[in-house]
Design a protein around this motif. Structure first.
Motif, PDB file in Angstrom:
ATOM      1  N   PHE A  26       0.848  -1.037  -0.087  1.00 41.36           N
ATOM      2  CA  PHE A  26      -0.064   0.110  -0.062  1.00 41.36           C
ATOM      3  C   PHE A  26       0.775   1.245  -0.161  1.00 41.36           C
ATOM      4  O   PHE A  26       1.812   1.339   0.661  1.00 41.36           O
ATOM      5  N   PRO A  27       0.388   2.339  -0.535  1.00 47.19           N
ATOM      6  CA  PRO A  27       1.559   3.497  -0.742  1.00 47.19           C
ATOM      7  C   PRO A  27       1.589   4.178   0.684  1.00 47.19           C
ATOM      8  O   PRO A  27       0.455   4.189   1.466  1.00 47.19           O
ATOM      9  N   ASP A  28       2.720   4.934   0.764  1.00 44.23           N
ATOM     10  CA  ASP A  28       2.681   5.545   2.123  1.00 44.23           C
ATOM     11  C   ASP A  28       3.221   6.910   2.083  1.00 44.23           C
ATOM     12  O   ASP A  28       3.345   7.514   2.896  1.00 44.23           O
ATOM     13  N   TRP A  33      -5.897   9.568  -4.207  1.00 44.73           N
ATOM     14  CA  TRP A  33      -7.462   8.819  -4.420  1.00 44.73           C
ATOM     15  C   TRP A  33      -8.497   9.924  -4.982  1.00 44.73           C
ATOM     16  O   TRP A  33      -8.815  10.595  -4.029  1.00 44.73           O
ATOM     17  N   ASN A  34      -9.125   9.733  -6.143  1.00 39.09           N
ATOM     18  CA  ASN A  34     -10.167  10.855  -6.172  1.00 39.09           C
ATOM     19  C   ASN A  34     -11.623   9.875  -5.913  1.00 39.09           C
ATOM     20  O   ASN A  34     -11.685   8.706  -6.540  1.00 39.09           O
ATOM     21  N   ILE A  35     -12.392  10.377  -5.434  1.00 46.17           N
ATOM     22  CA  ILE A  35     -13.655   9.851  -4.942  1.00 46.17           C
ATOM     23  C   ILE A  35     -15.025  10.438  -5.515  1.00 46.17           C
ATOM     24  O   ILE A  35     -15.132  11.674  -5.300  1.00 46.17           O
ATOM     25  N   GLY A 151       0.886  -1.388 -15.656  1.00 50.48           N
ATOM     26  CA  GLY A 151       1.804  -2.441 -16.396  1.00 50.48           C
ATOM     27  C   GLY A 151       2.091  -3.806 -15.756  1.00 50.48           C
ATOM     28  O   GLY A 151       2.766  -4.597 -16.042  1.00 50.48           O
ATOM     29  N   SER A 152       1.446  -3.873 -14.629  1.00 51.97           N
ATOM     30  CA  SER A 152       1.710  -5.261 -13.692  1.00 51.97           C
ATOM     31  C   SER A 152       0.468  -5.557 -13.263  1.00 51.97           C
ATOM     32  O   SER A 152      -0.386  -4.755 -12.923  1.00 51.97           O
ATOM     33  N   GLY A 201       2.859  10.815  -9.542  1.00 50.00           N
ATOM     34  CA  GLY A 201       2.482  11.411 -10.782  1.00 50.00           C
ATOM     35  C   GLY A 201       2.051  10.568 -11.743  1.00 50.00           C
ATOM     36  O   GLY A 201       1.764  11.037 -12.740  1.00 50.00           O
ATOM     37  N   GLN A 202       1.855   9.083 -11.390  1.00 46.79           N
ATOM     38  CA  GLN A 202       1.371   8.218 -12.708  1.00 46.79           C
ATOM     39  C   GLN A 202      -0.005   7.831 -12.244  1.00 46.79           C
ATOM     40  O   GLN A 202      -0.232   7.174 -11.234  1.00 46.79           O
ATOM     41  N   ILE A 203      -0.940   7.795 -13.141  1.00 43.12           N
ATOM     42  CA  ILE A 203      -2.241   7.257 -13.211  1.00 43.12           C
ATOM     43  C   ILE A 203      -2.183   5.732 -13.273  1.00 43.12           C
ATOM     44  O   ILE A 203      -1.872   5.318 -14.293  1.00 43.12           O
ATOM     45  N   LEU A 204      -2.364   5.085 -12.096  1.00 45.36           N
ATOM     46  CA  LEU A 204      -2.258   3.770 -12.145  1.00 45.36           C
ATOM     47  C   LEU A 204      -3.700   2.847 -12.178  1.00 45.36           C
ATOM     48  O   LEU A 204      -3.900   1.771 -12.662  1.00 45.36           O
ATOM     49  N   TYR A 205      -4.739   3.562 -11.940  1.00 43.80           N
ATOM     50  CA  TYR A 205      -6.249   2.896 -11.772  1.00 43.80           C
ATOM     51  C   TYR A 205      -7.124   3.922 -12.351  1.00 43.80           C
ATOM     52  O   TYR A 205      -7.298   4.873 -11.767  1.00 43.80           O
ATOM     53  N   ASN A 206      -7.745   3.374 -13.492  1.00 39.94           N
ATOM     54  CA  ASN A 206      -8.928   4.241 -14.006  1.00 39.94           C
ATOM     55  C   ASN A 206      -9.796   3.191 -14.315  1.00 39.94           C
ATOM     56  O   ASN A 206      -9.842   2.665 -15.360  1.00 39.94           O
ATOM     57  N   PRO A 207     -10.992   3.217 -13.522  1.00 32.81           N
ATOM     58  CA  PRO A 207     -11.901   2.077 -13.707  1.00 32.81           C
ATOM     59  C   PRO A 207     -12.912   2.067 -15.045  1.00 32.81           C
ATOM     60  O   PRO A 207     -13.731   1.349 -15.316  1.00 32.81           O
ATOM     61  N   TYR A 208     -12.717   3.589 -15.599  1.00 26.34           N
ATOM     62  CA  TYR A 208     -13.486   3.870 -16.744  1.00 26.34           C
ATOM     63  C   TYR A 208     -12.686   3.934 -18.134  1.00 26.34           C
ATOM     64  O   TYR A 208     -12.263   5.320 -18.470  1.00 26.34           O
ATOM     65  N   PRO A 209     -12.162   2.945 -18.649  1.00 25.20           N
ATOM     66  CA  PRO A 209     -11.062   3.160 -19.805  1.00 25.20           C
ATOM     67  C   PRO A 209     -11.609   3.815 -21.041  1.00 25.20           C
ATOM     68  O   PRO A 209     -10.839   4.526 -21.779  1.00 25.20           O
ATOM     69  N   TYR A 210     -12.986   3.985 -20.909  1.00 19.65           N
ATOM     70  CA  TYR A 210     -13.407   4.624 -22.170  1.00 19.65           C
ATOM     71  C   TYR A 210     -13.307   6.140 -22.011  1.00 19.65           C
ATOM     72  O   TYR A 210     -13.966   7.106 -22.681  1.00 19.65           O
ATOM     73  N   THR A 211     -13.138   6.682 -20.808  1.00 14.37           N
ATOM     74  CA  THR A 211     -12.713   8.280 -20.482  1.00 14.37           C
ATOM     75  C   THR A 211     -11.476   8.428 -20.018  1.00 14.37           C
ATOM     76  O   THR A 211     -10.712   7.609 -19.781  1.00 14.37           O
ATOM     77  N   THR A 212     -11.021   9.756 -20.030  1.00 16.78           N
ATOM     78  CA  THR A 212      -9.538   9.887 -19.651  1.00 16.78           C
ATOM     79  C   THR A 212      -9.733  10.926 -18.616  1.00 16.78           C
ATOM     80  O   THR A 212     -10.728  11.674 -18.146  1.00 16.78           O
TER      81      THR A 212
END
Length: 310
Positions: A26-28, A33-35, A151-152, A201-212
């Motif tokens: 988990f990140p420290d 996280w955008n909610i 990527g993993s 600085g890297q977006i790792l999770y975007n559950p809606y791939p048809y949007t950016t």
């Protein structure tokens, strides 16, 4: 030729296994996280309230000789519903967390407590009940699989029970139902949703791939948030037609996305600057409850429950 084919199969199998055997902590720090948050008002005028906010790390603290990372919401915008509106808040403290990488667990001291509780257990198996701070007596692990993140591959646990069927715990990211929001133990709970996750600085999770999305930290009422109050979406509950009144400036593009409760996209409609008001057919939707999202320039401005009745 057969030997070569067998080698390729074995190599791919071993490679895939190696991808999922590496634990992603988990990140420290340096994470966002955008909610998305929404709720349905069951009293007249039966409107939808919603807002978007970020959770990130603040300074560290010591509680009972243990070091913790504070979680804060830099800016909590006011809710938009007439039955649940409220003021905006700045730097809302959401609790302090620490992780024990060796046992693959994350712990939290909630904002109104000095007692540590289990937040995440990244060792759960199918059939295990969700324990600790997030627990609900009927929330159990339905499946365990992997998901591609940055990527993993990382392990993912589907948590089910009580009519909610698309809430996940993802290794190194957390609970997709709002990160630290408890599992909903009733069908009329507010809806929370991690709309994106960014680390270093890297977006790792975007559950809606048809949007950016750029997954920026939400720190104030900006032009995007202000547009929440320029959107009218009615009627709700709806029958065969949906109406959207939204003012889009020159060069802006919008969309209405409707999902069923499994997360499947079942209706999509594009809006543009000429659509100050538009009528959309809902005849393809069966009676029931759905989740809708209104996006402008790929930013989610408003979301909530949509109910179809006939």
């Amino acid at each position: 030729m057969k030997k070569l084919f067998l080698f390729i199969v074995v190599f791919v199998t071993l490679s895939s296994s190696a991808q999922t055997s590496v634990y992603h902590p988990f990140p420290d720090g340096n994470a966002v996280w955008n909610i998305g948050y929404s709720f349905y008002c069951w009293l007249p005028p039966y409107d939808i309230g919603g807002k978007s906010y970020s959770i990130t790390f603040s300074n560290d603290t010591v509680i009972g000789s243990q070091s913790y990372h504070k979680l804060i919401v830099p800016f909590m915008p006011p809710a938009t519903s007439t039955c649940g509106g409220g003021p905006a808040y700045v730097n809302v403290y959401k609790g302090a967390i620490r992780q024990d990488v060796a046992v693959r667990k994350v712990f939290i001291v909630p904002s109104a407590s000095n007692t540590e509780q289990l937040l995440y257990d990244f060792n759960m198996q199918v059939g295990d009940t969700l324990k600790g701070y997030l627990s609900c007596y009927y929330a159990v692990v339905k499946t365990v699989d992997t998901v591609l993140v940055g990527g993993s591959y990382r392990k993912r646990w589907l948590i089910g029970g009580g009519g909610y069927s698309s809430i996940y715990l993802i290794e190194g990211i957390g609970f997709t139902y709002g990160l630290i929001e408890r599992y909903p133990c009733a069908t009329d709970y507010p809806d929370y949703d991690i709309t994106c996750f960014r680390q270093n600085g890297q977006i790792l999770y975007n559950p809606y791939p048809y949007t950016t999305t750029n997954c920026e930290l939400i720190t104030s009422t900006n032009s995007i948030q202000n547009k929440l109050f320029q959107i009218s979406f009615y009627p709700n509950p709806a029958n065969d037609k949906l109406n959207i009144a939204i003012h889009l400036e020159q060069g802006q593009a919008g969309s209405l996305l409707v999902y069923d409760l499994t997360g499947k996209l079942v209706l999509s409609h594009t809006l543009n600057e000429s659509n100050d008001a538009t009528e959309i057919s809902a005849t393809s939707l069966s009676p029931g409850m759905y989740i809708y999202k209104l996006n402008v320039n790929n930013d989610n401005l408003k979301s909530g429950k949509l109910i179809i009745i006939r």
